[in-house]
Design a protein around this motif. Structure first.
Motif, mmCIF file in Angstrom:
data_model
loop_
_atom_site.group_PDB
_atom_site.id
_atom_site.type_symbol
_atom_site.label_atom_id
_atom_site.label_comp_id
_atom_site.label_asym_id
_atom_site.label_seq_id
_atom_site.Cartn_x
_atom_site.Cartn_y
_atom_site.Cartn_z
ATOM 1 N N ASN A 86 -8.934 -32.873 14.027
ATOM 2 C CA ASN A 86 -10.337 -33.095 14.421
ATOM 3 C C ASN A 86 -10.601 -34.580 14.562
ATOM 4 O OD1 ASN A 86 -12.037 -34.304 12.026
ATOM 5 N ND2 ASN A 86 -10.721 -32.761 11.083
ATOM 6 N N GLU A 140 -10.389 -30.705 17.406
ATOM 7 C CA GLU A 140 -11.731 -30.135 17.323
ATOM 8 C C GLU A 140 -12.758 -31.243 17.096
ATOM 9 O OE1 GLU A 140 -11.235 -26.981 14.296
ATOM 10 O OE2 GLU A 140 -11.443 -25.646 16.026
ATOM 11 N N ALA A 186 -16.860 -27.926 15.493
ATOM 12 C CA ALA A 186 -16.258 -27.355 14.281
ATOM 13 C C ALA A 186 -16.915 -27.897 13.019
ATOM 14 C CB ALA A 186 -14.761 -27.642 14.255
#
Ligand code: AHR
Length: 523
Positions: A86, A140, A186
């Motif tokens: 991420n 993400e 997310a």
């Protein structure tokens, strides 16, 4: 003459240090597993700061630098290889002054970036460009919303714009701007350092704001309603004194009493390796003294996590709220000649060891630490990548993240050993650090860091719980503690294969001084 030669040879022998490797025994029982090492602890942080975004990621589609829709291809290729889980964006302190509408559509407003170097912000890299970037690298989105100078309405509308599927005016605007399908968000950061650059709030004031954002800043993505729900991360501590323990107490106490109308899934923690403020340690041209002092300082991460985890345990014994160390890394003096607000520093073998030690600490706390974001991804602080116009170089820290890919979502396996200490002046550091984990296919992975910059170590690891047949791996070291990769010498600090032997359930290998080694064991 002959006796003179003998005397000379004896003098040389007496004065030549013999490099005898220390012998250390490790024991690993692969049947004794712990928590899952969440892949999100390998997260990255990309703030609108210096050349972190502009030039580091975004060059624009007219650039001569090869790019895809304005995002540089060399950087994307390098980041894909480390499987970034991420990316936290747009800040940092920048997030609490960011107004998302200025970064969408054909006309972008030029605004200011008063936190970082007093430069203008072109807003050409906005929501769509960020989402395109993370899509290209396979990561993400961890989006931090503006609590300090924004409103709950502004943040709620941003989330609607990004995630809703129904035919609202904002969704039509997103489609007109090129993306009809909802984006996935997310992780949601509710503010950043709200105790300081994010508005200098008291813990109680922050909690009342955080509840409002938690309630109204919704994720509407149909695919994120049951599974893959967006995790809401509250601002957490930035140190270990009473100011920070009070902060954690206040947020976690509120969490314990939360009602159906609001919730959080994570508490952020920021902890840089910076022995003195302002950052004064050099990132290049240092010796063993600064090497050992910085590593000693970085190991304080462990105590800090334990301290705040203990508070979290009081209010959340089931560990539902994750501790997310979403800013960490070495923070040194700015490189001479650079804009001090751009936080430009070099990245050396010391940083590689620093990264390995912190990743190991996070892995050992995997039951509570389920996310972390190194600061920052490109060209800022402890970066993975350094660019200069069309040139790009991968840092020693980058290679650590690459070597640790097999640990993403692997299951922690305890390693027992007593390797003694490496000492330099008043500083004593554990000679070795090590973690092990089993991946989804049941393969055992072992990481061992030799902190001693002078002595090799011979490791003999007893492997129980598996039938080990062979082992292979890579090691990262370099001639000096301050060795770096440069545009002209990019391969000074790169991983090299290491030979490891497995015999009668024992793994043996020799670790170079100041090295990081990852081996996998075949069964
Ligand atoms: O990473 C640089 C800055 O450090 C971030 O913007 C802020 O959150 C922290 O103080």
């Amino acid at each position: 003459m002959r006796s003179l030669l003998v005397v000379f040879a004896l003098i040389v022998l007496v004065n030549t240090p013999i490099m005898t490797a220390q012998k250390v025994e490790l024991s690993i029982d692969a049947s004794k597993t712990g928590a899952k090492i969440d892949r999100n602890i390998f997260g990255q942080f990309a703030e609108h700061l210096g050349h972190g975004i502009y030039e580091g990621i975004w060059v624009g589609s007219d650039s001569k630098i090869p790019n895809t829709r304005g995002i540089r291809n060399d950087v994307v290729g390098a980041l894909k290889a480390i499987k970034v889980p991420n990316v936290r964006w747009p800040g940092g302190c920048f997030a609490d002054e960011y107004h998302w509408r200025k970064g969408i559509g054909p006309q972008r407003s030029v605004t200011l970036n008063p936190n970082w170097g007093g430069v203008t912000e072109a807003n050409t890299f906005g929501t769509h460009e960020f989402m395109d970037f993370i899509d290209q690298i396979g990561a993400e989105a961890y989006v931090s919303v503006n609590v300090g100078s924004g409103t709950p309405q502004e943040a709620a509308e941003w989330l609607e714009y990004m995630t809703a599927a129904a035919s609202t005016t904002l969704v039509k605007e997103r489609a007109a701007n090129g993306h009809p399908a909802p984006y996935k968000v997310a992780l949601l950061g509710i503010g950043n350092e709200s105790w300081d650059c994010g508005g200098n709030m008291t813990p109680d004031y922050y909690v009342s704001q955080m509840k409002i954002y938690s309630r109204f800043v919704r994720n509407f993505n149909p695919a994120q309603q049951d599974k893959q729900q967006m995790l809401k991360i509250a601002v957490g501590p930035g140190g270990d004194g009473p100011r920070w323990t009070d902060w954690t107490e206040t947020v976690m106490k509120a969490y314990q009493q939360h009602t159906w109308s609001w919730d959080i899934n994570g508490l952020s923690m920021h902890n840089y390796t910076v022995p003195h403020w302002p950052p004064s340690y050099a990132s290049v041209g240092f010796g063993e003294t600064e090497y050992s002092q910085i590593l000693k300082s970085t190991l304080e991460m462990d105590g800090l996590i334990s301290k705040h985890s203990a508070i979290m345990d009081k209010y959340d014994p089931d560990k539902k709220v994750a501790l997310i160390v979403d800013e960490w890394g070495g923070w040194y003096a700015p490189l001479p000649g650079s804009n001090p607000g751009f936080l430009v520093q070099q990245n050396s073998l010391r940083d590689a060891i620093l990264a390995a030690l912190n990743l190991n600490i996070f892995a050992r706390h995997a039951d509570r630490v389920r996310g972390a974001n190194i600061a920052q991804m490109i060209n800022v602080l402890q970066a993975m990548i350094i660019t200069d116009k069309e040139r790009m170089v991968l840092t020693p820290t980058y290679y650590v993240f690459k070597m640790y890919v097999p640990f993403q979502d692997a299951t922690f396996v305890p390693v027992n050993f007593d390797a003694g200490w490496y000492t330099h002046g008043a500083v004593a550091l554990p000679r070795l650090d090590a973690i092990a984990a089993k991946d989804a296919n049941g393969k055992l992975w072992l990481e061992i860091t030799n902190l001693d910059p002078n002595e090799p170590v011979e490791v003999e690891a007893g492997l129980a719980g598996i039938t080990a047949k062979s082992a292979s791996g890579e090691t990262l070291t370099a001639p000096k503690v301050d060795s770096v990769n440069t545009f002209d010498a990019a391969n000074t600090v790169i991983p090299k294969p290491i030979s490891a032997k497995v015999q009668a359930g024992k793994l043996t290998l020799k670790l170079e001084p100041k090295s990081i080694t990852v081996v996998s064991v075949e069964q």
